[in-house]
Enzyme design. Sequence first.
Site, PDB file in Angstrom:
ATOM      1  N   SER A 279       0.728  -1.171   0.244  1.00  0.00           N
ATOM      2  CA  SER A 279      -0.066   0.032   0.031  1.00  0.00           C
ATOM      3  C   SER A 279       0.622   1.261   0.000  1.00  0.00           C
ATOM      4  O   SER A 279       1.467   1.517  -0.858  1.00  0.00           O
ATOM      5  CB  SER A 279      -1.064  -0.328   1.051  1.00  0.00           C
ATOM      6  OG  SER A 279      -1.960   0.759   0.794  1.00  0.00           O
ATOM      7  N   ASP A 505      -9.198  -4.255  -5.443  1.00  0.00           N
ATOM      8  CA  ASP A 505      -8.888  -3.662  -4.363  1.00  0.00           C
ATOM      9  C   ASP A 505      -9.305  -2.234  -3.972  1.00  0.00           C
ATOM     10  O   ASP A 505      -9.703  -1.274  -5.062  1.00  0.00           O
ATOM     11  CB  ASP A 505      -7.366  -3.315  -4.724  1.00  0.00           C
ATOM     12  CG  ASP A 505      -6.582  -3.013  -3.272  1.00  0.00           C
ATOM     13  OD1 ASP A 505      -7.020  -2.203  -2.496  1.00  0.00           O
ATOM     14  OD2 ASP A 505      -5.070  -3.420  -3.199  1.00  0.00           O
ATOM     15  N   HIS A 533      -7.666  -5.708  -0.060  1.00  0.00           N
ATOM     16  CA  HIS A 533      -6.671  -4.902  -0.416  1.00  0.00           C
ATOM     17  C   HIS A 533      -5.145  -5.807  -0.313  1.00  0.00           C
ATOM     18  O   HIS A 533      -5.004  -6.550   0.624  1.00  0.00           O
ATOM     19  CB  HIS A 533      -6.579  -3.693   0.899  1.00  0.00           C
ATOM     20  CG  HIS A 533      -5.554  -2.808   0.690  1.00  0.00           C
ATOM     21  ND1 HIS A 533      -5.076  -2.068  -0.361  1.00  0.00           N
ATOM     22  CD2 HIS A 533      -4.801  -2.437   1.707  1.00  0.00           C
ATOM     23  CE1 HIS A 533      -4.337  -1.273  -0.055  1.00  0.00           C
ATOM     24  NE2 HIS A 533      -3.835  -1.319   1.227  1.00  0.00           N
TER      25      HIS A 533
END
Length: 563
Positions: A279, A505, A533
Amino acid sequence: MALASRARRPLTRLAAAAAATVLLLSGCTDAGGGTGANGASDGGSSSSSADGGDTGTQDDQGTQDDQGTQDDQSAGPALQEVGESAAMGIDGDPASDPAYETYYSQQIQWGACEGIEVDGAECGTITVPLQWNDPGAGDIDIAVGRIAATGRSEGSLVINPGGPGGSGVNFLESVPYLISQGVRAQYDMVGFDPRGVNRSAPVECLDDAETDEYLAATGEPGSEDGDALAEEWGTRVVEACEANSGDVLPYVDTYSAARDMDVLRAALGSEQLDYLGYSYGTYLGASYADLYPERVGHFVLDGALDPSISMNEFSAGQAEGFEHATDAFVADCLNAGEECPLRGNAAEAKQQLLNFFAGVDESPLTTTDPDRLLTGALARSAFLVLLYEDSLWQMGREALSSAMSGDGAPLLNIADLSSERSADGTYRTNATFAISAVNCLDHPGVADEQWVEQEAERLAELYPTFGPMLGGQGCALWPEEPVREPAPISAEGAGPIVVIGTTGDPATPYQWSESLASQLDDAVLLTHQGNGHTAYGRSGGCIEEQVDAYLLQDTVPEDGFTC
């Protein structure tokens, strides 16, 4: 309320959770708000973001094309004025500059870890300049942790869980569940708290009791009252951050953290950095590769951020991405039959969900704690973090069923896990505030308040679940100007870098992974087809197999691999 005031919607946060938070919620499967005054919950971690749908194109007022990137920034609305990061404008390589010798000659003194619940963890610190372009201006300490390789160590794999605000030291607790046994056998697993985060010169703002109030504060999303509440809390947060951490606030940007990571590389005795970032960690990793392409070893960037887009595009992407995830959750819920608290067709069921949130805005629910109610902001924060991982959706159905029957305790518990609030009312990390401190330096937004207000109205109409929370100029009140322009990263000379995107996602849209992979000078893109995610550690084995071969046998995956 005046247009300019409404357009600000201060301190609306982007919503990229750390993988550690999702693991905490899901029980650690082994690897193979109304507009709350705080905006969307970050799940304990970025200014990350999300999209991944087919309606992400903005009109020519905007700037977002169907890939979630800007074709030409100059053709869109002007962004805020941008200053320069203290990590830039440095002549030559600090690693070979005598002015930085004391930093680069450090050795980490490993010792016991406090507050880390994982066998074999050791902790220490490294010292770095507060201002990289002025090493005489003072130092800060960066917290570091490691778990030694279970076999013969071939080096260190530095990991970052996301955020900004995710603690890499705490993330060591998730290593046995996310990282394969083969990788753990060959690498020392190393996590660190980036500057401004948790143990590393942390940004300190509200105290725990005030943070409770802040996260629970609820006003009607997008309304004048809701915006006024957001501005009131935004002002309180900014004043507290300035009072408690004003000396560090200008220097917690990602390029500065990337410079720190090179000192960590040297302290670990590595000529090149091997790195796994989730991320926001992809933005940190790509920034490092941009600064030090010759020192890039094995790099895995999972759930990528697109460095070429503005704060407003991040927000628009997240609003859309979480709307698609909400639709997927609702469809899955209806397929569960009587287990689902929603009824009717998909549109009717989704409206029931929206009506539920609106009802909690008006009448918060009781919980097992007589001093804490489930407010609309807390309910939305809980629901948002459930969308990060489809294995959590059954938990979500059960918590919603309880809440729609009048018991807010299960959703409140999820919201607390998301914000890392302990049962005694303390917060384990400062992620709630670190995310704004870093994002507001890294990502300028559109300066035209009329455009911002029109965009906020567009997001609220198109994406009713979280769009009203994510519109506006989230850093309007922040005391430090942004220090970085949106721009592609090529990291010429580095590579091959492995970029991973997940098609469903909700927090970092698949298009952003495509975009970053195309920007990088030498990269391959792996695609995980699924919801949730990031992918490594939760794809069921197919992405793990590709990444492990890259990390362990130096076998670069085939570009375009999909599973």
